[in-house]
Design a protein around this motif. Structure first.
Motif, PDB file in Angstrom:
ATOM      1  N   GLY A  45     -16.896   2.872 -29.728  1.00 24.50           N
ATOM      2  CA  GLY A  45     -18.091   3.538 -29.215  1.00 24.50           C
ATOM      3  C   GLY A  45     -19.099   3.806 -30.317  1.00 24.50           C
ATOM      4  N   ALA A  46     -20.316   4.192 -29.902  1.00 25.74           N
ATOM      5  CA  ALA A  46     -21.395   4.546 -30.833  1.00 25.74           C
ATOM      6  C   ALA A  46     -21.560   3.490 -31.917  1.00 25.74           C
ATOM      7  CB  ALA A  46     -21.143   5.920 -31.452  1.00 25.74           C
ATOM      8  N   LEU A  47     -21.636   2.236 -31.507  1.00 25.87           N
ATOM      9  CA  LEU A  47     -21.684   1.127 -32.456  1.00 25.87           C
ATOM     10  C   LEU A  47     -23.035   1.073 -33.159  1.00 25.87           C
ATOM     11  CD1 LEU A  47     -20.612  -1.381 -33.801  1.00 25.87           C
ATOM     12  CD2 LEU A  47     -21.083  -2.674 -31.699  1.00 25.87           C
ATOM     13  N   GLN A  48     -23.000   1.307 -34.461  1.00 25.50           N
ATOM     14  CA  GLN A  48     -24.201   1.235 -35.297  1.00 25.50           C
ATOM     15  C   GLN A  48     -24.059   0.192 -36.399  1.00 25.50           C
ATOM     16  OE1 GLN A  48     -26.926   3.144 -34.567  1.00 25.50           O
ATOM     17  NE2 GLN A  48     -25.771   3.925 -32.823  1.00 25.50           N
ATOM     18  N   SER A  49     -22.849  -0.137 -36.748  1.00 24.71           N
ATOM     19  CA  SER A  49     -22.579  -0.994 -37.897  1.00 24.71           C
ATOM     20  C   SER A  49     -23.130  -2.402 -37.701  1.00 24.71           C
ATOM     21  CB  SER A  49     -21.072  -1.071 -38.156  1.00 24.71           C
ATOM     22  OG  SER A  49     -20.773  -2.087 -39.087  1.00 24.71           O
ATOM     23  N   GLU A  50     -24.066  -2.781 -38.561  1.00 28.99           N
ATOM     24  CA  GLU A  50     -24.596  -4.140 -38.508  1.00 28.99           C
ATOM     25  C   GLU A  50     -23.493  -5.149 -38.788  1.00 28.99           C
ATOM     26  OE1 GLU A  50     -27.769  -6.836 -41.016  1.00 28.99           O
ATOM     27  OE2 GLU A  50     -28.302  -4.749 -40.536  1.00 28.99           O
ATOM     28  N   ALA A  51     -22.532  -4.772 -39.652  1.00 29.21           N
ATOM     29  CA  ALA A  51     -21.446  -5.699 -39.986  1.00 29.21           C
ATOM     30  C   ALA A  51     -20.599  -6.037 -38.759  1.00 29.21           C
ATOM     31  CB  ALA A  51     -20.569  -5.097 -41.082  1.00 29.21           C
ATOM     32  N   ILE A  52     -20.350  -5.057 -37.885  1.00 32.19           N
ATOM     33  CA  ILE A  52     -19.566  -5.336 -36.676  1.00 32.19           C
ATOM     34  C   ILE A  52     -20.366  -6.206 -35.721  1.00 32.19           C
ATOM     35  CG2 ILE A  52     -18.432  -4.312 -34.660  1.00 32.19           C
ATOM     36  CD1 ILE A  52     -17.747  -1.894 -36.384  1.00 32.19           C
ATOM     37  N   TRP A  53     -21.634  -5.897 -35.527  1.00 31.59           N
ATOM     38  CA  TRP A  53     -22.473  -6.747 -34.675  1.00 31.59           C
ATOM     39  C   TRP A  53     -22.503  -8.184 -35.211  1.00 31.59           C
ATOM     40  CZ3 TRP A  53     -23.710  -5.539 -29.974  1.00 31.59           C
ATOM     41  CH2 TRP A  53     -24.009  -4.232 -29.608  1.00 31.59           C
ATOM     42  N   TYR A  79     -30.454  -3.294 -14.464  1.00 36.42           N
ATOM     43  CA  TYR A  79     -30.624  -3.566 -15.892  1.00 36.42           C
ATOM     44  C   TYR A  79     -31.456  -4.827 -16.055  1.00 36.42           C
ATOM     45  CZ  TYR A  79     -26.812  -0.246 -16.616  1.00 36.42           C
ATOM     46  OH  TYR A  79     -26.031   0.881 -16.626  1.00 36.42           O
ATOM     47  N   ASP A  80     -32.157  -4.915 -17.182  1.00 35.19           N
ATOM     48  CA  ASP A  80     -32.911  -6.132 -17.462  1.00 35.19           C
ATOM     49  C   ASP A  80     -32.614  -6.611 -18.874  1.00 35.19           C
ATOM     50  OD1 ASP A  80     -34.470  -4.592 -19.222  1.00 35.19           O
ATOM     51  OD2 ASP A  80     -35.972  -4.180 -17.679  1.00 35.19           O
ATOM     52  N   SER A  81     -33.342  -7.609 -19.321  1.00 41.53           N
ATOM     53  CA  SER A  81     -33.049  -8.256 -20.597  1.00 41.53           C
ATOM     54  C   SER A  81     -33.302  -7.361 -21.803  1.00 41.53           C
ATOM     55  CB  SER A  81     -33.883  -9.531 -20.730  1.00 41.53           C
ATOM     56  OG  SER A  81     -35.267  -9.213 -20.707  1.00 41.53           O
ATOM     57  N   SER A  82     -33.963  -6.210 -21.588  1.00 43.94           N
ATOM     58  CA  SER A  82     -34.245  -5.306 -22.700  1.00 43.94           C
ATOM     59  C   SER A  82     -33.118  -4.306 -22.951  1.00 43.94           C
ATOM     60  CB  SER A  82     -35.547  -4.538 -22.433  1.00 43.94           C
ATOM     61  OG  SER A  82     -35.402  -3.676 -21.298  1.00 43.94           O
ATOM     62  N   PHE A  83     -31.994  -4.441 -22.256  1.00 42.97           N
ATOM     63  CA  PHE A  83     -30.859  -3.526 -22.450  1.00 42.97           C
ATOM     64  C   PHE A  83     -30.553  -3.415 -23.946  1.00 42.97           C
ATOM     65  CE2 PHE A  83     -26.222  -2.716 -22.595  1.00 42.97           C
ATOM     66  CZ  PHE A  83     -26.222  -1.475 -21.956  1.00 42.97           C
ATOM     67  N   PRO A  84     -30.299  -2.190 -24.463  1.00 38.63           N
ATOM     68  CA  PRO A  84     -30.203  -1.987 -25.917  1.00 38.63           C
ATOM     69  C   PRO A  84     -29.216  -2.894 -26.643  1.00 38.63           C
ATOM     70  CG  PRO A  84     -30.421   0.130 -24.823  1.00 38.63           C
ATOM     71  CD  PRO A  84     -30.304  -0.894 -23.733  1.00 38.63           C
ATOM     72  N   SER A  85     -28.033  -3.126 -26.090  1.00 38.66           N
ATOM     73  CA  SER A  85     -27.069  -3.987 -26.791  1.00 38.66           C
ATOM     74  C   SER A  85     -27.606  -5.399 -26.945  1.00 38.66           C
ATOM     75  CB  SER A  85     -25.740  -4.013 -26.030  1.00 38.66           C
ATOM     76  OG  SER A  85     -25.171  -2.729 -25.964  1.00 38.66           O
ATOM     77  N   ALA A  86     -28.265  -5.896 -25.902  1.00 40.58           N
ATOM     78  CA  ALA A  86     -28.856  -7.222 -25.982  1.00 40.58           C
ATOM     79  C   ALA A  86     -29.980  -7.248 -27.012  1.00 40.58           C
ATOM     80  CB  ALA A  86     -29.381  -7.647 -24.615  1.00 40.58           C
ATOM     81  N   ALA A  87     -30.806  -6.196 -27.024  1.00 36.88           N
ATOM     82  CA  ALA A  87     -31.897  -6.124 -27.995  1.00 36.88           C
ATOM     83  C   ALA A  87     -31.369  -6.078 -29.427  1.00 36.88           C
ATOM     84  CB  ALA A  87     -32.761  -4.897 -27.710  1.00 36.88           C
ATOM     85  N   THR A  88     -30.271  -5.349 -29.638  1.00 36.32           N
ATOM     86  CA  THR A  88     -29.676  -5.288 -30.976  1.00 36.32           C
ATOM     87  C   THR A  88     -29.177  -6.647 -31.423  1.00 36.32           C
ATOM     88  OG1 THR A  88     -29.029  -2.964 -30.698  1.00 36.32           O
ATOM     89  CG2 THR A  88     -27.853  -4.238 -32.359  1.00 36.32           C
ATOM     90  N   LEU A  89     -28.482  -7.349 -30.537  1.00 40.41           N
ATOM     91  CA  LEU A  89     -27.994  -8.683 -30.885  1.00 40.41           C
ATOM     92  C   LEU A  89     -29.157  -9.604 -31.257  1.00 40.41           C
ATOM     93  CD1 LEU A  89     -25.258  -9.039 -28.128  1.00 40.41           C
ATOM     94  CD2 LEU A  89     -24.844  -9.159 -30.593  1.00 40.41           C
ATOM     95  N   ARG A  90     -30.228  -9.540 -30.485  1.00 40.07           N
ATOM     96  CA  ARG A  90     -31.386 -10.393 -30.794  1.00 40.07           C
ATOM     97  C   ARG A  90     -32.000 -10.010 -32.138  1.00 40.07           C
ATOM     98  NH1 ARG A  90     -32.870  -8.926 -25.338  1.00 40.07           N
ATOM     99  NH2 ARG A  90     -32.046 -10.478 -23.869  1.00 40.07           N
ATOM    100  N   SER A 243     -16.445   2.111 -40.121  1.00 41.77           N
ATOM    101  CA  SER A 243     -16.650   3.249 -41.008  1.00 41.77           C
ATOM    102  C   SER A 243     -15.567   4.313 -40.967  1.00 41.77           C
ATOM    103  CB  SER A 243     -18.004   3.910 -40.687  1.00 41.77           C
ATOM    104  OG  SER A 243     -18.025   4.349 -39.336  1.00 41.77           O
ATOM    105  N   THR A 244     -14.731   4.337 -39.907  1.00 40.60           N
ATOM    106  CA  THR A 244     -13.702   5.388 -39.892  1.00 40.60           C
ATOM    107  C   THR A 244     -12.320   4.779 -39.638  1.00 40.60           C
ATOM    108  OG1 THR A 244     -13.993   6.040 -37.562  1.00 40.60           O
ATOM    109  CG2 THR A 244     -15.404   7.107 -39.165  1.00 40.60           C
ATOM    110  N   TYR A 245     -11.649   5.160 -38.555  1.00 41.09           N
ATOM    111  CA  TYR A 245     -10.233   4.835 -38.422  1.00 41.09           C
ATOM    112  C   TYR A 245      -9.883   4.343 -37.010  1.00 41.09           C
ATOM    113  CZ  TYR A 245      -9.603   7.377 -42.809  1.00 41.09           C
ATOM    114  OH  TYR A 245      -9.690   7.791 -44.105  1.00 41.09           O
ATOM    115  N   ALA A 246      -8.781   3.586 -36.976  1.00 45.82           N
ATOM    116  CA  ALA A 246      -8.074   3.300 -35.737  1.00 45.82           C
ATOM    117  C   ALA A 246      -6.724   3.980 -35.808  1.00 45.82           C
ATOM    118  CB  ALA A 246      -7.911   1.798 -35.545  1.00 45.82           C
ATOM    119  N   LEU A 247      -6.239   4.445 -34.666  1.00 45.30           N
ATOM    120  CA  LEU A 247      -4.951   5.133 -34.589  1.00 45.30           C
ATOM    121  C   LEU A 247      -3.977   4.289 -33.797  1.00 45.30           C
ATOM    122  CD1 LEU A 247      -7.134   7.401 -35.132  1.00 45.30           C
ATOM    123  CD2 LEU A 247      -5.533   8.982 -34.053  1.00 45.30           C
TER     124      LEU A 247
END
Length: 299
Positions: A45-53, A79-90, A243-247
């Motif tokens: 969740g809360a994906l901000q990391s450019e490296a993960i994208w 929803y349309d093509s401007s959805f934030p996840s799609a915009a980030t990928l572009r 940036s943090t952990y998996a359990l």
């Protein structure tokens, strides 16, 4: 009296859950936990990391690879093509991004709807409530086409609710509340066999919640991923990035110090942390020790 009623209700829930068979997604007869071909990227969740994208884009095949973003878990009317996840990928260089959405399983079962998925090399499930993905796509041509992306060697990624849907057991799948761990939707898409996936785990103090699921289904492997962190999975190997952990909730225990001399809780009450670069064998249910690992780190 309230305490007695609580434990009575909890016991009844566990018995009911144990009486229900675990979901079976072994349609390709593989013995691997993760996909035999392709990769999963399981984001807490809360994906901000450019490296993960960028990892998602690379695993899809690079900037020109077709990627489909599925926002359905969010619950908005449209929803349309401007959805934030799609915009980030572009914005990060992906040149061929499609937003695909319906709440109607009848629509999801049509050739016209699944057409973008048949050539996709990547799928990204965005956050929201994971049961909406089940209601819209389970058993449809769209669900088969999602899995087909893995079969072609592509990547299926998901963040938050989009991470939980990747497991065989659907954690927090209740339509009434996301605080119900074993709810009225318990079957995910099963790209991780015999596994439950939770998210936002440290940010929302959820690190004890997985026990409710593993007590009801003792054979399940529990994985919980914190925000802006991911497990990248191929076959039985999972790598932590972010940036943090998996359990991990596998009944065992692991320490970076190389030994643990203090008393541990019982196997049903254990979990441990993995950080960026750590690798885990999902089949053997143990950490893949880095070569030359010493007996601990300096304080």
């Amino acid at each position: 009296m309230q305490l007695i009623n609580y434990f009575t209700a909890a016991a009844a829930l566990a018995v009911a859950a144990l009486a229900t068979p675990l979901p079976n997604h072994d349609t390709d007869n593989s013995t691997l936990v993760g996909p035999e071909t392709g990769h999963l990227v399981v984001v807490g969740g809360a994906l901000q990391s450019e490296a993960i994208w960028q990892r998602i884009i690379a695993l899809a095949g690079g900037p020109s690879a077709p990627i489909v973003v599925v926002p359905t878990a969010g619950g908005e009317p449209s929803y349309d093509s401007s959805f934030p996840s799609a915009a980030t990928l572009r914005s990060l260089g992906a040149q061929n991004v499609t937003v695909l959405h319906t709440y109607d399983p009848g629509v999801a079962d049509t050739d016209a709807f699944v057409a973008p998925l048949l050539r996709a090399r990547g799928v990204f499930f965005a956050g929201g409530r994971q049961w909406r993905l089940v209601d819209a796509y389970a058993g449809t041509k769209a669900e088969a086409a999602f899995r087909g992306v893995l079969g072609r060697g592509g990547v299926v990624a998901g963040s938050s609710a989009g991470a939980s849907i990747l497991g065989s057991f659907l954690a927090r799948g209740d339509t009434a509340s996301n605080t119900v761990l074993v709810g009225d939707h318990t079957v995910g898409f099963g790209y991780l066999r015999n596994t439950a996936v939770d998210q936002h785990v440290l940010a929302r103090n959820r690190h004890f919640d997985m026990f409710e699921i593993t007590r009801a289904y003792p054979g399940l492997l529990g994985l919980a991923v914190d925000e802006d962190t991911a497990l990248v999975v191929r076959g039985d190997e999972a790598e932590v990035v972010g940036s943090t952990y998996a359990l991990v909730y596998d009944g065992g225990f692991w320490s970076r110090e190389g030994s643990w001399e203090r008393e541990l809780p019982g196997p049903g009450e254990r979990f441990y942390f993995l950080r960026e670069g750590d690798r885990y064998d999902l089949g053997k249910r143990r950490v893949i020790e880095p070569s030359g690992m010493g007996g601990g780190e300096e304080e």
